[in-house]
Motif scaffolding. Structure first.
Motif, PDB file in Angstrom:
ATOM      1  N   GLU A  82       0.828  -1.209   0.000  1.00 55.35           N
ATOM      2  CA  GLU A  82       0.000   0.000   0.000  1.00 55.35           C
ATOM      3  C   GLU A  82       0.864   1.262   0.000  1.00 55.35           C
ATOM      4  O   GLU A  82       0.511   2.252  -0.645  1.00 55.35           O
ATOM      5  CB  GLU A  82      -0.929   0.006   1.222  1.00 55.35           C
ATOM      6  N   ASN A  83       1.993   1.225   0.692  1.00 55.59           N
ATOM      7  CA  ASN A  83       2.903   2.377   0.703  1.00 55.59           C
ATOM      8  C   ASN A  83       3.428   2.692  -0.690  1.00 55.59           C
ATOM      9  O   ASN A  83       3.587   3.852  -1.051  1.00 55.59           O
ATOM     10  CB  ASN A  83       4.073   2.148   1.659  1.00 55.59           C
TER      11      ASN A  83
ATOM     12  N   ARG B  58       0.713   4.532  -2.464  1.00 59.46           N
ATOM     13  CA  ARG B  58       0.436   5.840  -1.879  1.00 59.46           C
ATOM     14  C   ARG B  58       1.594   6.827  -2.052  1.00 59.46           C
ATOM     15  O   ARG B  58       1.385   8.003  -2.273  1.00 59.46           O
ATOM     16  CB  ARG B  58       0.105   5.666  -0.393  1.00 59.46           C
ATOM     17  N   GLN B  59       2.822   6.364  -1.963  1.00 60.82           N
ATOM     18  CA  GLN B  59       3.973   7.267  -1.934  1.00 60.82           C
ATOM     19  C   GLN B  59       4.744   7.367  -3.238  1.00 60.82           C
ATOM     20  O   GLN B  59       5.596   8.224  -3.381  1.00 60.82           O
ATOM     21  CB  GLN B  59       4.958   6.834  -0.838  1.00 60.82           C
TER      22      GLN B  59
ATOM     23  N   SER C  78       4.023   8.367  -6.191  1.00 62.80           N
ATOM     24  CA  SER C  78       3.655   9.360  -7.203  1.00 62.80           C
ATOM     25  C   SER C  78       4.669  10.488  -7.338  1.00 62.80           C
ATOM     26  O   SER C  78       4.684  11.171  -8.346  1.00 62.80           O
ATOM     27  CB  SER C  78       2.277   9.938  -6.890  1.00 62.80           C
TER      28      SER C  78
END
Length: 189
Positions: free
Chosen positions: A122-123, A126-127, A129
């Protein structure tokens, strides 16, 4: 910056195996190899500029793993230092603040993620980008690589635990655009 990004994508399309350098012996082998891109995983604040220059003189695209260079810190000034004091094309880091600062300095950015559970996956989503490229470790998880490849817009590099040609081909087939390995035997795959 867009020109640099295009050069990098073209380089990994021509030569999808990246030489990950952990010592001077590896650097010597990489300079003679067909690898178009090198990742410095070693060095100190005192010698990284000269190491980078040697690779640039051999017409390699050069990325410095800021987290692994002795004497550098997790602070933004590390990206400033690499941009101003070396000829590096880009930076590798697990730290989002270094990725953001490196982009403001005009460096290409590779954000490295260690995958070990669903939270770390998930990180990535989420991170990632902020980075130009996502580097996933270990690179020997084709099913996970394929899942991530469909969800991120950046090129993916698979790194870590790649031991043979089959590992390299599986990572590339799963959606990685390149692999990074410290094994000189795989640099010519």
């Amino acid at each position: 910056m867009e020109r640099k990004r295009r050069e990098f994508v073209e380089a990994i399309q021509r030569s999808p195996v990246i030489a990950a350098l952990k010592n001077d012996a590896g650097l010597e082998q990489a300079l003679q190899s067909d690898c178009s891109t090198v990742f410095f995983l070693y060095g100190t604040i005192l010698n990284i500029a000269s190491l980078v220059q040697r690779a640039k003189d051999a017409d390699k695209l050069v990325f410095v793993h800021a987290d692994l260079i002795e004497g550098l810190t997790a602070k933004d000034i590390t990206a400033d230092f690499l941009a101003q004091s070396t000829a590096a094309d880009g930076i590798i880091s697990t730290r989002p603040n270094l990725i953001r600062q490196a982009k403001t300095c005009g460096l290409l950015t590779v954000q490295r993620f260690f995958l070990f559970d669903s939270l770390s996956l998930e990180n990535v989503l989420r991170q990632s980008s902020n980075a130009d490229v996502v580097d996933l470790l270990p690179g020997t998880m084709p099913r996970v690589l394929a899942r991530i490849a469909h969800k991120v817009r950046q090129p993916i590099i698979a790194s870590g635990l790649l031991t043979d040609k089959q590992d390299v081909m599986a990572a590339l087939s799963a959606g990685a655009q390149a692999v990074s390995t410290t094994s000189p035997a795989l640099w010519s795959v």
